[in-house]
Design a protein around this motif. Structure first.
Motif, PDB file in Angstrom:
ATOM      1  N   PHE A   1       0.833  -1.205   0.000  1.00  0.00           N
ATOM      2  CA  PHE A   1       0.000   0.000   0.000  1.00  0.00           C
ATOM      3  C   PHE A   1       0.868   1.256   0.000  1.00  0.00           C
ATOM      4  O   PHE A   1       0.552   2.234  -0.670  1.00  0.00           O
ATOM      5  CB  PHE A   1      -0.977  -0.008   1.176  1.00  0.00           C
TER       6      PHE A   1
ATOM      7  N   THR B   1       2.253   1.692  -3.426  1.00  0.00           N
ATOM      8  CA  THR B   1       1.199   2.190  -4.311  1.00  0.00           C
ATOM      9  C   THR B   1       1.013   3.694  -4.115  1.00  0.00           C
ATOM     10  O   THR B   1       0.859   4.440  -5.093  1.00  0.00           O
ATOM     11  CB  THR B   1      -0.127   1.447  -4.060  1.00  0.00           C
ATOM     12  N   GLU B   2       1.036   4.143  -2.871  1.00  0.00           N
ATOM     13  CA  GLU B   2       0.930   5.588  -2.617  1.00  0.00           C
ATOM     14  C   GLU B   2       2.107   6.330  -3.241  1.00  0.00           C
ATOM     15  O   GLU B   2       1.939   7.415  -3.802  1.00  0.00           O
ATOM     16  CB  GLU B   2       0.839   5.868  -1.113  1.00  0.00           C
TER      17      GLU B   2
ATOM     18  N   LYS C   1       1.508   6.518  -6.912  1.00  0.00           N
ATOM     19  CA  LYS C   1       0.498   7.543  -7.199  1.00  0.00           C
ATOM     20  C   LYS C   1       1.172   8.909  -7.307  1.00  0.00           C
ATOM     21  O   LYS C   1       0.868   9.677  -8.221  1.00  0.00           O
ATOM     22  CB  LYS C   1      -0.578   7.556  -6.111  1.00  0.00           C
TER      23      LYS C   1
ATOM     24  N   PHE D   1      -9.039   5.451  -4.972  1.00  0.00           N
ATOM     25  CA  PHE D   1      -8.293   4.201  -4.818  1.00  0.00           C
ATOM     26  C   PHE D   1      -8.481   3.309  -6.044  1.00  0.00           C
ATOM     27  O   PHE D   1      -7.520   2.831  -6.629  1.00  0.00           O
ATOM     28  CB  PHE D   1      -8.758   3.465  -3.551  1.00  0.00           C
TER      29      PHE D   1
ATOM     30  N   VAL E   1      -5.354   2.463  -8.546  1.00  0.00           N
ATOM     31  CA  VAL E   1      -4.868   1.077  -8.570  1.00  0.00           C
ATOM     32  C   VAL E   1      -5.058   0.471  -9.961  1.00  0.00           C
ATOM     33  O   VAL E   1      -4.185  -0.238 -10.457  1.00  0.00           O
ATOM     34  CB  VAL E   1      -5.566   0.229  -7.482  1.00  0.00           C
ATOM     35  N   SER E   2      -6.177   0.773 -10.596  1.00  0.00           N
ATOM     36  CA  SER E   2      -6.422   0.255 -11.945  1.00  0.00           C
ATOM     37  C   SER E   2      -5.407   0.809 -12.941  1.00  0.00           C
ATOM     38  O   SER E   2      -4.885   0.087 -13.787  1.00  0.00           O
ATOM     39  CB  SER E   2      -7.841   0.593 -12.399  1.00  0.00           C
TER      40      SER E   2
ATOM     41  N   MET F   1      -1.827  -0.813 -12.201  1.00  0.00           N
ATOM     42  CA  MET F   1      -1.699  -2.267 -12.116  1.00  0.00           C
ATOM     43  C   MET F   1      -0.563  -2.824 -12.969  1.00  0.00           C
ATOM     44  O   MET F   1       0.282  -3.575 -12.490  1.00  0.00           O
ATOM     45  CB  MET F   1      -3.016  -2.947 -12.498  1.00  0.00           C
TER      46      MET F   1
ATOM     47  N   SER G   1       2.882  -1.594 -11.768  1.00  0.00           N
ATOM     48  CA  SER G   1       3.294  -2.342 -10.574  1.00  0.00           C
ATOM     49  C   SER G   1       3.789  -3.729 -10.948  1.00  0.00           C
ATOM     50  O   SER G   1       4.813  -4.192 -10.443  1.00  0.00           O
ATOM     51  CB  SER G   1       2.130  -2.462  -9.585  1.00  0.00           C
TER      52      SER G   1
END
Length: 118
Positions: free
Chosen positions: A11, A14-15, A18, A28, A32-33, A36, A39
């Motif tokens: 997480f 991911t932040e 972003k 969110f 995330v989409s 994806m 990542s």
């Protein structure tokens, strides 16, 4: 690689991503989409190294949480099997509907966002 210079949990990373991609104000679900595949690409080298180190006969993975495992297995020609680790038939649709609701977006809006994202 995903965690290099980023927070050392999924997480947190991911932040960080972003921020790297200017998605701080995205919901969110949208962020995330959009992130994806980025990542997955960043996780691939570490996953390949780990699979080489343990030399498995096969890879069992959750396609919702660890699709990167399938890519790493494919790179190394290791058989892989997806196992849905959810609460049974129909649970995924309800989960996505709830994520969309919490993100105050619709499926159509999310698809448009993903098409426009470069």
């Amino acid at each position: 690689e995903l965690y290099e210079g980023r927070e050392l949990d999924l997480f947190g990373a991911t932040e960080s991503l972003k921020r790297d991609y200017g998605l701080e104000n995205e919901s969110f679900m949208t962020a995330v989409s959009k992130l994806m595949m980025i990542s997955n690409e960043l996780m691939l080298p570490g996953n390949v190294r780990w699979l080489r180190a343990i030399n498995p006969g096969a890879v069992l993975y959750c396609p919702l949480m660890n699709s990167n495992a399938a890519f790493a297995a494919q790179v190394l020609s290791i058989p892989s099997v997806a196992l849905l680790t959810t609460a049974g038939p129909g649970s995924i649709q309800r989960t996505y509907v709830e994520f969309l609701r919490m993100s105050q977006t619709t499926e159509e809006m999310l698809v448009k966002e993903l098409k426009d994202f470069q």
